[in-house]
Design a protein around this motif. Structure first.
Motif, PDB file in Angstrom:
ATOM      1  N   ILE A  90      47.923  -3.480 -12.035  1.00 53.58           N
ATOM      2  CA  ILE A  90      48.422  -4.939 -12.006  1.00 53.58           C
ATOM      3  C   ILE A  90      47.460  -5.755 -13.190  1.00 53.58           C
ATOM      4  O   ILE A  90      46.302  -5.569 -13.065  1.00 53.58           O
ATOM      5  N   SER A  91      48.199  -6.353 -13.935  1.00 56.46           N
ATOM      6  CA  SER A  91      47.343  -6.849 -15.105  1.00 56.46           C
ATOM      7  C   SER A  91      46.167  -7.714 -14.802  1.00 56.46           C
ATOM      8  O   SER A  91      46.427  -8.715 -13.871  1.00 56.46           O
ATOM      9  N   SER A  92      45.369  -7.828 -15.304  1.00 51.64           N
ATOM     10  CA  SER A  92      44.109  -8.935 -15.062  1.00 51.64           C
ATOM     11  C   SER A  92      44.056  -9.488 -16.554  1.00 51.64           C
ATOM     12  O   SER A  92      43.732 -10.937 -16.634  1.00 51.64           O
ATOM     13  N   ALA A  93      44.331  -8.704 -17.890  1.00 48.19           N
ATOM     14  CA  ALA A  93      44.189  -9.420 -19.087  1.00 48.19           C
ATOM     15  C   ALA A  93      45.090  -8.582 -19.967  1.00 48.19           C
ATOM     16  O   ALA A  93      45.309  -7.540 -19.425  1.00 48.19           O
ATOM     17  N   PHE A  94      45.471  -9.126 -21.188  1.00 46.63           N
ATOM     18  CA  PHE A  94      46.146  -8.153 -22.087  1.00 46.63           C
ATOM     19  C   PHE A  94      45.456  -8.282 -23.528  1.00 46.63           C
ATOM     20  O   PHE A  94      44.803  -9.451 -23.823  1.00 46.63           O
ATOM     21  N   VAL A  95      45.331  -7.485 -24.214  1.00 39.40           N
ATOM     22  CA  VAL A  95      44.757  -7.145 -25.589  1.00 39.40           C
ATOM     23  C   VAL A  95      46.070  -6.717 -26.475  1.00 39.40           C
ATOM     24  O   VAL A  95      46.814  -5.704 -25.791  1.00 39.40           O
ATOM     25  N   GLN A  96      45.769  -6.625 -27.645  1.00 39.10           N
ATOM     26  CA  GLN A  96      46.838  -6.017 -28.710  1.00 39.10           C
ATOM     27  C   GLN A  96      45.652  -5.296 -29.526  1.00 39.10           C
ATOM     28  O   GLN A  96      45.005  -5.757 -30.504  1.00 39.10           O
ATOM     29  N   HIS A  97      45.958  -3.909 -29.197  1.00 39.19           N
ATOM     30  CA  HIS A  97      44.818  -2.925 -29.683  1.00 39.19           C
ATOM     31  C   HIS A  97      45.151  -2.839 -31.354  1.00 39.19           C
ATOM     32  O   HIS A  97      44.320  -2.224 -31.948  1.00 39.19           O
ATOM     33  N   ASP A  98      46.395  -3.120 -31.602  1.00 38.28           N
ATOM     34  CA  ASP A  98      46.706  -2.872 -33.211  1.00 38.28           C
ATOM     35  C   ASP A  98      46.764  -3.916 -34.200  1.00 38.28           C
ATOM     36  O   ASP A  98      47.036  -3.818 -35.316  1.00 38.28           O
ATOM     37  N   ILE A  99      46.137  -5.137 -33.724  1.00 34.79           N
ATOM     38  CA  ILE A  99      45.995  -6.105 -34.562  1.00 34.79           C
ATOM     39  C   ILE A  99      44.445  -6.183 -35.117  1.00 34.79           C
ATOM     40  O   ILE A  99      43.606  -6.092 -34.326  1.00 34.79           O
ATOM     41  N   ASP A 100      44.478  -6.215 -36.354  1.00 34.08           N
ATOM     42  CA  ASP A 100      43.183  -5.868 -36.978  1.00 34.08           C
ATOM     43  C   ASP A 100      42.965  -6.614 -38.589  1.00 34.08           C
ATOM     44  O   ASP A 100      43.749  -6.165 -39.420  1.00 34.08           O
ATOM     45  N   LEU A 101      42.348  -7.887 -38.510  1.00 37.67           N
ATOM     46  CA  LEU A 101      42.163  -8.570 -39.747  1.00 37.67           C
ATOM     47  C   LEU A 101      40.602  -8.289 -40.159  1.00 37.67           C
ATOM     48  O   LEU A 101      40.141  -9.040 -40.743  1.00 37.67           O
ATOM     49  N   SER A 102      40.073  -7.271 -39.803  1.00 38.61           N
ATOM     50  CA  SER A 102      38.422  -6.935 -40.049  1.00 38.61           C
ATOM     51  C   SER A 102      38.038  -7.090 -41.521  1.00 38.61           C
ATOM     52  O   SER A 102      37.159  -7.454 -41.832  1.00 38.61           O
ATOM     53  N   PRO A 103      39.043  -6.513 -42.486  1.00 39.35           N
ATOM     54  CA  PRO A 103      38.907  -6.797 -44.015  1.00 39.35           C
ATOM     55  C   PRO A 103      38.646  -8.166 -44.482  1.00 39.35           C
ATOM     56  O   PRO A 103      38.038  -8.155 -45.335  1.00 39.35           O
ATOM     57  N   ILE A 104      39.134  -9.081 -43.539  1.00 37.76           N
ATOM     58  CA  ILE A 104      39.102 -10.288 -43.934  1.00 37.76           C
ATOM     59  C   ILE A 104      38.003 -11.000 -42.941  1.00 37.76           C
ATOM     60  O   ILE A 104      37.883 -12.432 -42.910  1.00 37.76           O
ATOM     61  N   GLY A 105      37.051 -10.226 -42.466  1.00 33.38           N
ATOM     62  CA  GLY A 105      36.063 -10.844 -41.650  1.00 33.38           C
ATOM     63  C   GLY A 105      36.304 -11.317 -40.154  1.00 33.38           C
ATOM     64  O   GLY A 105      35.628 -12.104 -39.456  1.00 33.38           O
ATOM     65  N   ILE A 142      45.169  -0.730  -8.843  1.00 37.45           N
ATOM     66  CA  ILE A 142      44.180  -1.626  -9.608  1.00 37.45           C
ATOM     67  C   ILE A 142      44.534  -2.756 -10.370  1.00 37.45           C
ATOM     68  O   ILE A 142      45.729  -2.590 -10.700  1.00 37.45           O
ATOM     69  N   THR A 143      43.723  -3.624 -10.535  1.00 32.88           N
ATOM     70  CA  THR A 143      44.044  -4.563 -11.426  1.00 32.88           C
ATOM     71  C   THR A 143      43.026  -4.136 -12.675  1.00 32.88           C
ATOM     72  O   THR A 143      41.997  -3.497 -12.709  1.00 32.88           O
ATOM     73  N   GLY A 144      43.646  -4.466 -14.090  1.00 33.35           N
ATOM     74  CA  GLY A 144      42.936  -4.053 -15.203  1.00 33.35           C
ATOM     75  C   GLY A 144      43.746  -4.574 -16.549  1.00 33.35           C
ATOM     76  O   GLY A 144      44.592  -5.219 -16.230  1.00 33.35           O
ATOM     77  N   VAL A 145      42.845  -4.394 -17.426  1.00 34.61           N
ATOM     78  CA  VAL A 145      43.526  -4.848 -19.053  1.00 34.61           C
ATOM     79  C   VAL A 145      44.492  -4.112 -19.599  1.00 34.61           C
ATOM     80  O   VAL A 145      44.251  -2.668 -19.359  1.00 34.61           O
ATOM     81  N   ILE A 146      45.532  -4.453 -19.978  1.00 30.21           N
ATOM     82  CA  ILE A 146      46.786  -3.848 -20.569  1.00 30.21           C
ATOM     83  C   ILE A 146      46.364  -3.981 -22.049  1.00 30.21           C
ATOM     84  O   ILE A 146      46.509  -4.990 -22.562  1.00 30.21           O
ATOM     85  N   ALA A 147      46.278  -2.786 -22.695  1.00 23.35           N
ATOM     86  CA  ALA A 147      46.309  -2.701 -24.254  1.00 23.35           C
ATOM     87  C   ALA A 147      47.531  -2.342 -24.712  1.00 23.35           C
ATOM     88  O   ALA A 147      48.219  -1.405 -24.404  1.00 23.35           O
TER      89      ALA A 147
END
Ligand code: ADE
Length: 237
Positions: A90-105, A142-147
């Motif tokens: 059961i979702s507690s929160a959501f993230v997007q594991h494939d979003i990555d703007l780290s080269p621009i800080g 369980i409740t947990g984060v969905i990536a």
């Protein structure tokens, strides 16, 4: 109005079978079944796999059908190694594991529009769903984060990396995109995800074997949640 989104036919078939007073609409090549399940007015759609399909479907449900709650249902890969096939997250929160703007800080995973890596699930809906678990067959819930990402994860190293970076319990390909739409629109969201595989080298075979059963289990949980929401009608949810 409750919007229910699954990515594949197997993830919505029990739900559409439970609907009454149905009307079908097509918008942007996606089909929407609008009607009732028990005491709830619902719109159900198979959005197709991936973040773009999911975001489009959620937007249409909100803008065209007036959804004020969205339930995302379907199968997921386990990242929490204590989870087994057919356990429920059961979702507690959501993230997007494939979003990555780290080269621009910018911190990996940070969604600039939201200013955060993680988007919370509706706490009341998550608590209500958890109160309905364990399911009658005794599987773990369980409740947990969905990536979420536009990749089927089938590598134990990659799975471990996503789990460690985001504290995620399960991975899918839609939840985080729906969460971003809901957060930007002020709409409540919960995801119910049943484990079909371990997101490792055996994920493909495991998915083929367990996805239909896992999808049905999730749909049955959605039906129980709708019933509980209908009983609470008139209260805060
Ligand atoms: N949905 C079900 N299993 C998955 C996996 N291993 N990766 C991404 N989405 C999934």
């Amino acid at each position: 109005m409750i919007g229910i989104i699954g990515a594949m036919d197997i993830e919505i078939s029990l739900l559409t079978a439970a609907m009454s007073d149905c009307e079908e609409f097509t918008c942007c090549s996606q089909k929407f079944l609008w009607g009732r399940i028990g005491g709830c007015e619902v719109v159900v759609s198979k959005c197709g796999i991936g973040k773009v399909n999911a975001a489009m479907c959620a937007s249409i449900m909100i803008l065209k059908f007036g959804a004020d709650i969205i339930i995302n249902t379907g199968v997921a890969g386990a990242l929490d190694r204590s989870l087994k096939q057919l356990d429920l997250v059961i979702s507690s929160a959501f993230v997007q594991h494939d979003i990555d703007l780290s080269p621009i800080g910018i911190e990996p995973g940070l969604i600039p529009e939201n200013g955060s890596v993680s988007i919370a699930s509706d706490a009341e809906l998550s608590a209500l769903a958890l109160s309905l678990a364990p399911s009658p067959d005794g599987a773990k819930a369980i409740t947990g984060v969905i990536a979420t990402g536009d990749q089927f994860i089938a590598d134990s190293g990659r799975a471990a990396d996503i789990a460690a970076r985001f504290g995620a319990a399960a991975c899918d390909m839609e939840g985080g995109a729906i969460a971003q739409v809901c957060a930007m629109s002020g709409i409540k969201l919960i995801a119910l995800r049943c484990i079909s595989d371990n997101a490792d080298g055996s994920a493909g075979l495991s998915f083929d074997e367990f996805a239909p059963q896992a999808a049905d289990k999730c749909s049955n949980m959605v039906l129980r949640l709708l019933d509980a929401i209908a009983k609470k009608d008139g209260q805060a949810i």
